[in-house]
Design an enzyme around this catalytic site. Structure first.
Site, short mmCIF file in Angstrom:
data_model
loop_
_atom_site.label_atom_id
_atom_site.label_comp_id
_atom_site.label_asym_id
_atom_site.label_seq_id
_atom_site.Cartn_x
_atom_site.Cartn_y
_atom_site.Cartn_z
N HIS A 189 4.02 7.07 3.84
CA HIS A 189 4.95 5.95 3.66
C HIS A 189 4.48 5.03 2.55
O HIS A 189 3.33 5.12 2.10
CB HIS A 189 5.14 5.16 4.97
CG HIS A 189 3.93 4.46 5.50
ND1 HIS A 189 3.06 5.01 6.42
CD2 HIS A 189 3.43 3.23 5.23
CE1 HIS A 189 2.10 4.14 6.69
NE2 HIS A 189 2.29 3.06 5.98
N GLU A 226 7.65 0.96 5.10
CA GLU A 226 7.09 -0.06 5.97
C GLU A 226 7.30 -1.41 5.28
O GLU A 226 7.12 -1.51 4.06
CB GLU A 226 5.58 0.19 6.17
CG GLU A 226 4.88 -0.84 7.03
CD GLU A 226 3.39 -0.55 7.20
OE1 GLU A 226 2.80 0.19 6.40
OE2 GLU A 226 2.80 -1.08 8.17
N HIS A 269 0.82 -1.21 0.00
CA HIS A 269 0.00 0.00 0.00
C HIS A 269 0.85 1.25 0.00
O HIS A 269 2.04 1.21 0.33
CB HIS A 269 -0.97 0.05 1.19
CG HIS A 269 -0.33 0.04 2.54
ND1 HIS A 269 -0.04 -1.12 3.22
CD2 HIS A 269 0.09 1.05 3.35
CE1 HIS A 269 0.52 -0.82 4.38
NE2 HIS A 269 0.62 0.50 4.49
#
Ligand code: CO
Length: 134
Positions: free
Chosen positions: A79, A130, A7
């Protein structure tokens, strides 16, 4: 080592307005808001055919995205999340390359119920990264 883009997370000052933008202007499929108190955010998932966008809004006093929104009042990309098969192996490899893992280095459970880690933006060309075991 990294796999799919899981994502892209966008910090937003107004979750309802951001959700409406994705739903109405872009015609995207959007979820209901979910509170994720462990990460200090409320999340709306935007489901795209090949990945997801997460709209993040601060939850509580100590939200990790509060400062980001102070510096980026209109919101912005916070992020990117890449998938890895084995998060502990990925962490150990990155540490051996001199990369900084945020927090105490132990994975936390992320918004999708899988272990996640965050990597220092200064080590990744200015982008908070991440990693999610998926
Ligand atoms: Co994320």
């Amino acid at each position: 080592m990294i796999g799919r883009l899981n994502h892209v997370a966008i910090a937003v000052p107004d979750l309802e307005a951001a959700t409406a933008t994705y739903k109405n202007a872009l015609g995207a499929e959007v979820s209901e808001p979910h509170d994720v108190p462990e990460h200090g955010v409320t999340v709306v998932f935007v489901n795209l055919p090949n990945t997801k966008v997460e709209l993040l809004h601060p939850l509580g006093d100590k939200s990790p995205i509060a400062k980001f929104l102070e510096n980026n009042a209109g919101g912005g990309i916070h992020h990117v999340c890449y998938e890895v098969k084995d998060i502990l192996a990925a962490r150990d490899k990155l540490k051996s390359e001199g990369m900084r893992v945020l927090g105490n280095g132990d994975p936390k459970i992320g918004a999708h119920g899988n272990p996640v880690l965050f990597l220092h933006p200064k080590d990744f060309v200015g982008t908070l990264v991440e990693l999610e075991q998926a």
